[in-house]
Scaffold this active site. Structure first.
Site, short mmCIF file in Angstrom:
data_model
loop_
_atom_site.label_atom_id
_atom_site.label_comp_id
_atom_site.label_asym_id
_atom_site.label_seq_id
_atom_site.Cartn_x
_atom_site.Cartn_y
_atom_site.Cartn_z
N ASN A 298 -1.51 -10.06 -9.16
CA ASN A 298 -2.54 -9.05 -8.93
C ASN A 298 -2.24 -7.86 -9.83
O ASN A 298 -1.08 -7.57 -10.11
CB ASN A 298 -2.52 -8.67 -7.44
CG ASN A 298 -3.40 -7.47 -7.12
OD1 ASN A 298 -2.94 -6.53 -6.47
ND2 ASN A 298 -4.63 -7.47 -7.53
N CYS B 256 0.83 -1.21 0.00
CA CYS B 256 0.00 0.00 0.00
C CYS B 256 0.87 1.26 0.00
O CYS B 256 1.78 1.38 0.83
CB CYS B 256 -0.92 0.00 1.22
SG CYS B 256 -1.98 1.46 1.29
#
Length: 345
Positions: A208, A97
């Site tokens: 991803n 993140c």
């Protein structure tokens, strides 16, 4: 407890403000085989916060994993024990993140620069719990060489006992790009993740980033063990209805989206009785009928009416009724309403 490659064949990514318990319950109705992930919780929130509110989940959601944010091995170990006691199937460490909040806490994507510390964090959690410990990362940050950064991080994680790696196949730019831009602007490098899997054949690895169609996902499964998708599953949850039959060879748990909403109603009624607001649940359904007749009216009804005090299941049923009615009109023969021609003598 071990994690098999097949366990991560398909998963819905942890997404802040999105993958809460209501969202996950609905996603589980659409797929019995998907692995579901919570929003990220920091070690401080787990250790000191309102655990009943932050960490509660319905057993129906299983297998469900909790994503932790942190960079102190001792705190992560303490939080991991709490997570395990709640019954989660896995702990996932956030090393991807790029938000300002995460950067200020020196964890998330910042940890791509500190593979040895990530290894220490993984080991501390592995020593503390019996459930799998996994890592979700980027391929690098800022000016790092992606091959060097990703392989160094992966080696540290695997050496410390990580049970699987989830790799968002983009760099994160900590300076100059917003978190939203970091989801789209840095170019994807799927081939690098494929090379990582070739180098670590025994380690379960999922990819991803940028995957929106099942055809893309099936292609990726030729190179890695699993795919993790985020916004595609959230904005078009109908996609999940095809996951079990197309990726696992299992029957779809629901015949269609209308059946899924019907199956969701008892949960909604239970949560309303416990004091939850309807909008807290229906906000996760706004993309449900995307591309279908009546979808706009469905979204409008929920957006305007579900937020009203006292809104109940009749609001949801009314919104679904907009789609049913539009589909019925769409399916009518073009001349169904025309009178029959008058008979001639």
């Amino acid at each position: 407890m071990t994690l098999r490659a097949s366990d991560i064949r398909f998963s819905v990514a942890p997404m802040m403000d999105w993958t809460d318990r209501h969202c996950r319950y609905f996603h589980r109705l659409l797929s019995r085989r998907a692995r579901l992930y919570t929003e990220m919780l920091t070690t401080g929130a787990v250790i000191h916060g309102d655990r009943a509110r932050l960490m509660a989940f319905d057993p129906f959601e299983q297998p469900v994993a909790l994503q932790l944010g942190g960079a102190e091995p001792a705190a992560l170990a303490q939080a991991a024990r709490i997570v395990e006691s709640f019954g989660y199937a896995e702990i996932n460490l956030n090393v991807g993140c790029p938000s300002d909040r995460v950067q200020n806490g020196a964890f998330g994507a910042c940890l791509m620069r500190e593979p040895a510390l990530v290894g220490d964090c993984v080991k501390a959690m592995k020593d503390a719990v019996a459930i799998p410990v996994t890592v979700k990362c980027r391929i690098g940050v800022d000016d790092q060489d992606p091959q060097q950064a990703l392989f160094a991080l992966a080696e540290a994680c695997v050496t410390s006992g990580a049970d699987a790696l989830f790799v968002h196949a983009r760099k994160a730019w900590l300076k100059g790009l917003s978190p939203k831009e970091n989801r789209d602007v840095p170019p994807l490098d799927y081939a690098l993740v494929h090379r990582l899997k070739q180098a670590l054949p025994e380690v379960p690895i999922a990819i991803n980033g940028g995957l929106t169609r099942l055809t893309q996902m099936r292609e990726q499964l030729n190179f890695v063990d699993g795919v993790m998708i985020g916004r595609a599953a959230y904005h078009d949850p109908a996609l999940l209805l095809d996951v079990d039959p197309q990726l696992f060879g299992s029957p779809a748990p629901m015949a269609d989206l209308f059946d899924a909403v019907d199956a969701f109603l008892p949960y909604v009624e239970r949560e309303l009785a416990n004091g939850e607001r309807l909008a807290a649940m229906t906000r996760h359904l706004l993309g449900l009928f995307a591309g279908m007749p009546g979808a706009r009216a469905f979204r409008r009804r929920l957006a305007l009416e579900a937020v009203r005090p006292g809104a109940g299941v009749e609001t949801l049923l009314g919104a679904v009724g907009e789609v049913r009615a539009a589909m019925a009109r769409f399916d009518e023969p073009a001349n169904a309403a025309e009178p029959a021609p008058a008979a001639t003598a």
